[in-house]
Design an enzyme around this catalytic site. Sequence first.
Site, mmCIF file in Angstrom:
data_model
loop_
_atom_site.group_PDB
_atom_site.id
_atom_site.type_symbol
_atom_site.label_atom_id
_atom_site.label_comp_id
_atom_site.label_asym_id
_atom_site.label_seq_id
_atom_site.Cartn_x
_atom_site.Cartn_y
_atom_site.Cartn_z
ATOM 1 N N GLY A 1 57.202 45.746 71.592
ATOM 2 C CA GLY A 1 56.898 46.305 72.903
ATOM 3 C C GLY A 1 55.977 45.379 73.674
ATOM 4 C CD GLN B 1 50.718 43.804 75.502
ATOM 5 O OE1 GLN B 1 51.665 44.561 75.559
ATOM 6 N NE2 GLN B 1 50.389 43.153 74.393
ATOM 7 C CB CYS C 1 48.691 44.306 69.737
ATOM 8 S SG CYS C 1 48.579 44.279 71.532
ATOM 9 C CG LEU C 2 53.700 40.733 71.319
ATOM 10 C CD1 LEU C 2 54.794 40.685 72.383
ATOM 11 C CD2 LEU C 2 54.029 39.783 70.172
ATOM 12 C CG HIS D 1 50.741 49.709 70.719
ATOM 13 N ND1 HIS D 1 50.010 49.222 69.661
ATOM 14 C CD2 HIS D 1 50.807 48.695 71.635
ATOM 15 C CE1 HIS D 1 49.646 47.968 69.940
ATOM 16 N NE2 HIS D 1 50.116 47.622 71.129
ATOM 17 C CD GLU D 2 53.849 48.313 73.953
ATOM 18 O OE1 GLU D 2 53.215 47.731 74.851
ATOM 19 O OE2 GLU D 2 53.916 47.888 72.793
ATOM 20 C CG HIS E 1 48.845 47.629 75.985
ATOM 21 N ND1 HIS E 1 47.752 46.834 75.704
ATOM 22 C CD2 HIS E 1 49.692 47.475 74.938
ATOM 23 C CE1 HIS E 1 47.933 46.219 74.539
ATOM 24 N NE2 HIS E 1 49.103 46.593 74.046
HETATM 25 NI NI NI Z 1 49.996 45.893 72.259
#
Ligand code: NI
Length: 186
Positions: A47, A52, A103-104, A145-146, A149
């Site tokens: 995701g 991000q 997480c990226l 999670h997304e 953000h």
């Molecule tokens: Ni993340």
Amino acid sequence: MAILKIARMGHPVLLQRAAPVEDPTAPEIRRLAADMIETMEDAQGAGLAAPQVHVPLRLFVFRVNPDRATGDADDTAVLPHRVVINPSVTFIGEDARLRWEGCLSIPGLRAAVPRAWRIRYAGVDTDNQPVGGEVTGFHAGVVQHEYDHLDGIMYPMRMTDFSLFGFNEELMRAAQSQMATKASGS
Ligand code: NI
């Protein structure tokens, strides 16, 4: 299409509350969503949220790969990729479970984070068509999670047990040696 630069934890864009997308069908929003899907796939992520990639708007993309779908009736189905704009999320029931997340924006690390097992979410795609539904398991976890953000929340801010936090390589090595110990019967 383009691969976008991903902000890492510590960058202020990840801590701010993102603004609603005014026109989900606008060409720049379609382009952003397409670039985010390409960026997520290139980075082998599950995701990616707009903040991000340095765009503080309420939009995220995600996917449920075959290796994530358990096939259980109560769990998630495979989903190639989905764009969710201006989402809402509602928890259903009290069931919260620890799930391992990466997480990226926090490369190389993973942690066990408590998440609601079952949620309902709703948003629109870039055709302004409704997306979402009632989901469980991985699908529910990645959406939580997304969604976080978009409110400037990173997964470490949700953690309850910091002993379940580490580098991917070390966690994998530890799991392998644990399995070897079990296999040898000791
Ligand atoms: Ni993340």
